[in-house]
Design an enzyme around this catalytic site. Structure first.
Site, mmCIF file in Angstrom:
data_model
loop_
_atom_site.group_PDB
_atom_site.id
_atom_site.type_symbol
_atom_site.label_atom_id
_atom_site.label_comp_id
_atom_site.label_asym_id
_atom_site.label_seq_id
_atom_site.Cartn_x
_atom_site.Cartn_y
_atom_site.Cartn_z
ATOM 1 N N GLY A 90 -25.569 47.727 -23.181
ATOM 2 C CA GLY A 90 -25.347 49.104 -22.175
ATOM 3 C C GLY A 90 -26.245 50.082 -22.676
ATOM 4 O O GLY A 90 -26.904 50.167 -23.873
ATOM 5 N N PHE A 91 -26.587 51.064 -21.691
ATOM 6 C CA PHE A 91 -26.618 52.604 -21.857
ATOM 7 C C PHE A 91 -25.971 53.193 -23.372
ATOM 8 O O PHE A 91 -27.071 53.018 -23.991
ATOM 9 C CB PHE A 91 -27.082 53.441 -20.715
ATOM 10 C CG PHE A 91 -26.780 54.552 -20.890
ATOM 11 C CD1 PHE A 91 -27.787 55.106 -21.487
ATOM 12 C CD2 PHE A 91 -26.159 55.439 -21.281
ATOM 13 C CE1 PHE A 91 -28.021 56.414 -21.335
ATOM 14 C CE2 PHE A 91 -26.103 56.921 -20.296
ATOM 15 C CZ PHE A 91 -27.168 57.695 -21.290
ATOM 16 N N ASP A 122 -21.607 41.443 -26.021
ATOM 17 C CA ASP A 122 -21.764 41.951 -24.608
ATOM 18 C C ASP A 122 -22.425 40.600 -23.353
ATOM 19 O O ASP A 122 -23.079 39.651 -24.262
ATOM 20 C CB ASP A 122 -23.222 43.053 -24.623
ATOM 21 C CG ASP A 122 -23.033 43.888 -23.600
ATOM 22 O OD1 ASP A 122 -23.184 43.500 -21.941
ATOM 23 O OD2 ASP A 122 -23.148 44.915 -23.786
ATOM 24 N N SER A 143 -18.238 47.252 -20.359
ATOM 25 C CA SER A 143 -17.409 47.941 -18.924
ATOM 26 C C SER A 143 -18.496 48.714 -17.777
ATOM 27 O O SER A 143 -19.041 49.362 -18.305
ATOM 28 C CB SER A 143 -16.451 48.977 -18.678
ATOM 29 O OG SER A 143 -16.139 48.878 -17.338
ATOM 30 N N TYR A 163 -12.185 50.716 -11.607
ATOM 31 C CA TYR A 163 -12.342 51.287 -12.242
ATOM 32 C C TYR A 163 -11.562 52.518 -12.526
ATOM 33 O O TYR A 163 -11.088 52.352 -13.739
ATOM 34 C CB TYR A 163 -14.249 51.914 -12.441
ATOM 35 C CG TYR A 163 -14.820 52.778 -13.332
ATOM 36 C CD1 TYR A 163 -14.884 52.275 -14.405
ATOM 37 C CD2 TYR A 163 -15.317 54.186 -13.009
ATOM 38 C CE1 TYR A 163 -15.814 53.097 -15.368
ATOM 39 C CE2 TYR A 163 -15.468 54.708 -14.519
ATOM 40 C CZ TYR A 163 -15.491 53.635 -15.316
ATOM 41 O OH TYR A 163 -16.761 54.472 -15.880
ATOM 42 N N LYS A 219 -9.372 51.960 -16.344
ATOM 43 C CA LYS A 219 -9.215 52.652 -17.616
ATOM 44 C C LYS A 219 -8.096 53.535 -17.686
ATOM 45 O O LYS A 219 -8.049 53.811 -18.778
ATOM 46 C CB LYS A 219 -10.992 54.104 -17.163
ATOM 47 C CG LYS A 219 -12.032 53.312 -17.601
ATOM 48 C CD LYS A 219 -12.314 52.583 -18.562
ATOM 49 C CE LYS A 219 -13.966 52.369 -18.611
ATOM 50 N NZ LYS A 219 -15.027 52.214 -20.107
ATOM 51 N N TYR A 264 -0.687 50.263 -28.301
ATOM 52 C CA TYR A 264 -0.580 49.794 -29.306
ATOM 53 C C TYR A 264 -0.793 50.626 -30.953
ATOM 54 O O TYR A 264 0.112 50.119 -31.230
ATOM 55 C CB TYR A 264 -1.724 48.916 -29.293
ATOM 56 C CG TYR A 264 -1.901 47.238 -28.763
ATOM 57 C CD1 TYR A 264 -1.136 47.074 -28.068
ATOM 58 C CD2 TYR A 264 -2.095 46.434 -29.887
ATOM 59 C CE1 TYR A 264 -1.140 46.076 -26.635
ATOM 60 C CE2 TYR A 264 -2.122 45.508 -29.161
ATOM 61 C CZ TYR A 264 -1.108 45.049 -28.160
ATOM 62 O OH TYR A 264 -1.368 43.332 -27.508
ATOM 63 N N ARG A 290 -26.648 55.476 -10.846
ATOM 64 C CA ARG A 290 -26.192 56.566 -11.479
ATOM 65 C C ARG A 290 -26.999 57.769 -10.195
ATOM 66 O O ARG A 290 -27.836 57.629 -10.518
ATOM 67 C CB ARG A 290 -25.576 56.963 -12.355
ATOM 68 C CG ARG A 290 -24.036 55.266 -12.749
ATOM 69 C CD ARG A 290 -23.975 56.550 -14.301
ATOM 70 N NE ARG A 290 -24.627 54.608 -14.313
ATOM 71 C CZ ARG A 290 -24.022 54.369 -16.090
ATOM 72 N NH1 ARG A 290 -22.703 55.238 -16.546
ATOM 73 N NH2 ARG A 290 -24.563 53.760 -16.738
#
Ligand code: NAD
Ligand code: UDP
Length: 314
Positions: free
Chosen positions: A10-11, A31, A75, A146, A150, A160, A187
């Protein structure tokens, strides 16, 4: 050094992969390309890059050896994309995060950096946002797939950490932009620039008075690397972003002037729960990591405009 990057094509993940390959690390990427693009990592050294096209919620992690750092970035991140892939976003951050943590435990991998987000602050009532702010999030709105995913991921990694004594760090990433964003990412920075280059109307949602604070990707990568590589900060939750705040009207005007376009600025309805303001307090990043952003908005936008000019020519 071995690094695992979920969401590594991704980016942001692709820039991280490049940085660690350049440092001589062996980089593993998982990915599923739902919002990523293999072209972002096509030119990286293949001997040191191990790419698995797979979904982290179903992937068999036993093929990945123990690593020194896990960057857990998988994500969708663009509101347009996570609303389309809403159930997948919930599952990636919950079940996917669980799978990554179980892999970490099983292999005794050393550290994990979770890519969390300023969205966990929702439409914030505290400004600028400090890490001890619990946020103002609508648990049942269109952004909840989202935001709450998150927040769950943060709860899961910290649980954890306490239960199994793991070395976990959380990056709360604020709006980041730069090359390797997808043309259709949706975006604001990529939209305004691609619209301006193509001579199409620049679309402001709402009245454009809402604010964001934009961080250029090279600053983000430096911040994430420091968060991962600094000793003695296990368990820290740190905002990483650029505190220079702009309204969307200001951003549109800057992009329009920089691209020298005939595009007009038009106003579209705004989606429910779009945060009205956002700006990180980066005191913790400055104190614990010695980090602050260095790239000015106009300089970062110039590089991003050049990237999109080239991408749109192809
Ligand atoms: P991106 O969409 O470009 O990258 C996310 C990557 O994750 C993509 O390559 C996608 O294909 C992959 N992915 C998604 N679901 C997956 C799954 N189930 N299994 C495997 N891979 C999967 O977004 P980005 O901007 O690079 O964001 C990276 C991370 O940083 C995300 O976790 C995002 O929430 C976080 N973040 C980014 C920003 C920002 O402004 N860019 C802001 C806050 C947080
Ligand atoms: N936005 C806009 N025009 C666009 C895309 C986004 O005005 O074409 C606005 C959006 O409503 C939000 C801000 O820009 O107020 C940032 O949106 P983005 O999708 O980049 O990310 P967010 O910060 O909302 O996650």
């Amino acid at each position: 050094m071995k690094i695992l990057i979920t969401g590594g094509s991704g980016f942001i993940g692709s820039h991280l992969a490049r940085t660690f390959i350049q440092k001589g690390a062996e980089v593993y990427i998982i990915d599923n390309l739902v919002t990523g693009n293999k072209n972002n990592i096509a030119d990286l050294d293949t001997a040191n890059l191990h790419f698995f096209e797979a979904d982290i919620t179903t992937f068999d992690f036993s093929v990945i050896p123990a690593v020194d750092i896990i960057f857990h970035l998988a994500s969708p991140a663009s509101p347009i994309q996570y609303k389309i892939h809403s159930v997948e976003t919930l599952l990636t951050n919950s079940l996917g995060t669980y799978k990554v943590l179980e892999y970490m435990r099983a292999t005794e991998s050393k550290r994990l950096v979770l890519a969390s987000t300023s969205e966990i602050y929702g439409d914030p009532l505290v400004h600028p946002q400090t890490e001890d702010y619990f946020g103002n999030v609508n648990t049942v709105g269109p952004r909840a797939c989202y935001d709450e995913a998150k927040r769950f991921a943060e709860a899961m990694v910290t649980t954890y950490m306490r239960k199994y004594n793991l070395d976990i760090r959380i990056a709360r990433i604020f709006n980041t932009y730069g090359p390797n964003m997808e043309i259709n990412d949706g975006r604001v920075v990529s939209n305004f620039i691609t619209q301006a280059i193509s001579g199409k109307p620049i679309t402001i949602y709402g009245n454009g008075d809402q604010t964001r604070s934009f961080c250029y990707v090279s600053d983000m990568i430096r911040g994430l690397s420091l968060l991962a590589e600094t000793d003695g900060i296990a368990g820290q939750i740190i905002n990483i972003g650029n505190p220079e705040e702009k309204t969307m009207k200001e951003l549109a005007t800057i992009v329009k002037a920089m691209v020298t376009t005939s595009s007009e600025i038009v106003y579209h309805p705004i989606d429910q729960d779009d945060p009205r303001k956002r700006k990180p307090d980066i005191t913790k990043a400055q104190t614990l990591l010695g980090w602050k952003p260095e790239v000015k908005l106009e300089d970062g936008l110039q590089k991003t405009i050049e990237y999109f000019r080239e991408a749109l020519r192809k």
